[in-house]
Design a protein around this motif. Structure first.
Motif, short mmCIF file in Angstrom:
data_model
loop_
_atom_site.label_atom_id
_atom_site.label_comp_id
_atom_site.label_asym_id
_atom_site.label_seq_id
_atom_site.Cartn_x
_atom_site.Cartn_y
_atom_site.Cartn_z
N GLY A 1 -1.45 4.37 6.52
CA GLY A 1 -2.55 3.58 7.05
C GLY A 1 -3.22 4.27 8.22
O GLY A 1 -2.76 4.15 9.36
N LYS B 1 0.85 -1.19 0.00
CA LYS B 1 0.00 0.00 0.00
C LYS B 1 0.89 1.24 0.00
O LYS B 1 1.58 1.53 0.99
CB LYS B 1 -0.91 0.03 1.23
N TYR C 1 -9.93 -1.42 4.20
CA TYR C 1 -9.09 -2.46 3.59
C TYR C 1 -9.30 -3.81 4.28
O TYR C 1 -9.35 -4.85 3.63
CB TYR C 1 -7.62 -2.08 3.67
N LEU D 1 1.30 -5.69 10.20
CA LEU D 1 1.54 -4.42 9.52
C LEU D 1 3.01 -4.03 9.64
O LEU D 1 3.63 -4.20 10.69
CB LEU D 1 0.69 -3.29 10.13
N HIS E 1 -7.67 1.80 6.81
CA HIS E 1 -7.31 0.46 7.23
C HIS E 1 -8.55 -0.39 7.53
O HIS E 1 -8.61 -1.57 7.16
CB HIS E 1 -6.41 0.52 8.46
N LEU F 1 -3.02 0.35 15.15
CA LEU F 1 -3.78 -0.47 14.22
C LEU F 1 -3.16 -1.85 14.02
O LEU F 1 -3.82 -2.75 13.49
CB LEU F 1 -3.89 0.23 12.86
N ASP F 2 -1.92 -2.01 14.42
CA ASP F 2 -1.24 -3.30 14.27
C ASP F 2 -1.64 -4.22 15.43
O ASP F 2 -0.80 -4.64 16.24
CB ASP F 2 0.27 -3.10 14.23
N GLU G 1 -6.95 5.04 10.41
CA GLU G 1 -7.99 4.14 10.92
C GLU G 1 -9.08 3.90 9.88
O GLU G 1 -9.53 2.76 9.68
CB GLU G 1 -8.61 4.71 12.19
N PHE H 1 1.93 4.10 9.27
CA PHE H 1 0.57 3.79 9.74
C PHE H 1 0.48 4.12 11.22
O PHE H 1 1.49 4.35 11.90
CB PHE H 1 0.23 2.31 9.51
N TYR I 1 2.50 -0.72 4.63
CA TYR I 1 2.12 0.67 4.38
C TYR I 1 3.42 1.45 4.24
O TYR I 1 4.04 1.83 5.24
CB TYR I 1 1.29 1.23 5.54
#
Length: 298
Positions: free
Chosen positions: A220, A216, A228, A265, A225, A255-256, A222, A251, A247
């Motif tokens: 990334g 990507k 996706y 990620l 992501h 989020l990971d 929120e 990111f 990403y």
């Protein structure tokens, strides 16, 4: 580059105070000197796209369209060489490329002939020489080249950047000696929706086994992501097993959080890839070490 949620929110809040001009990137870099230019540009583009989605409907009411069109006709009659549409877009805080598309569609509706279709409008935005009115063609051209987040020029740049990073991913895999199938190869095998590459032999990253990698060329956040995950990543996981998403422009680190569920990620190609051969060599050395210690004891 990974950012905490607090760091990202600070950048996003500052972006909300900026007008979408070329000078805004200079102000962003001055305000956040430790962040890379590409990361800031990606975040700015995404935040601006969100704003356009939120405000799109109010700019496309019949009343708004008529107001903008009459304003365009009046101003362009007074001074046809002035950047009338570009100034109007900045005044009403709307994307120059999108307002150009709106005015172009309204103009074509006044002409004798069929109602303009989306493909016709898109082709005229890509090649303004197709617009029958030279003054409007120049106005639309000014909007397209000065819009840093929307329009055919930006779409072309995004496509090129995305392809560049897909090539980079393949080069990294080849350098590492990893066998893989890319999207084109997978399509010939009948797959319709696939990640950028599927590894023919799984590898381990940070102790997690991965079967595929998705590239990507964006940041990334929120919102993107989550989209996706819903539309791509969980589908890949369901069909091919756990995988890795890169990403390239960073990111939000919070989020990971799906590693144990099978989606990792990264913000760069991982250097700590463990292959089956690596594991076999390590196991062999471990066995040899145990044998030597056993002999010494004897």
């Amino acid at each position: 580059m990974k950012l905490s949620n607090a760091q990202y929110n600070e950048i996003a809040h500052f972006i909300s105070t900026l007008k979408p001009t070329r000078q805004c990137m200079r102000r962003l870099k001055e305000r956040f000197p430790s962040q890379s230019q590409s990361t800031l540009l990606s975040i700015f583009s995404q935040e601006y796209q969100k704003l356009m989605k939120r405000t799109h409907s109010k700019h496309h009411t019949p009343e708004a369209v008529e107001l903008y069109y009459k304003r365009y006709l009046k101003d362009v009659m007074e001074n046809p060489t002035a950047p009338v549409l570009l100034d109007l877009a900045n005044e009403v805080d709307f994307s120059p490329a999108l307002i150009a598309r709106t005015i172009l569609e309204r103009f074509l509706q006044d002409q004798d002939g069929p109602i303009p279709t989306k493909p016709v409008l898109s082709s005229m935005l890509r090649d303004t020489s197709l617009i029958p009115d030279p003054v409007l063609a120049n106005q639309v051209h000014q909007c397209v080249i000065n819009d840093c987040c929307n329009g055919p020029l930006v779409d072309c740049i995004k496509h090129s950047v995305g392809y560049e990073h897909e090539v980079l991913l393949r080069e990294k895999l080849i350098e590492r000696g990893l066998a893989f199938l890319d999207e084109d190869q997978l399509r010939t095998k009948g797959y319709d929706k696939t990640p950028d590459v599927i590894l023919e032999v799984p590898v381990a990253v940070d102790g997690h086994v991965i079967h595929w990698i998705e590239s990507k060329a964006s940041f990334g956040d929120e919102s993107s992501h989550r989209t996706y995950l819903r539309e791509q990543f969980w589908s890949y996981w369901n069909r091919f097993g756990p995988g890795l998403v890169i990403y390239w422009y960073g990111f939000i680190e919070e989020l990971d959080c799906n590693r144990e569920r099978g989606i990792l990620l990264k913000d760069e190609f991982p250097n700590d890839i463990a292959t089956l051969q690596d594991c076999m060599v390590q196991e062999s050395r471990h066995t040899e070490c145990k044998t030597e210690k056993s002999q010494e004891t004897v």
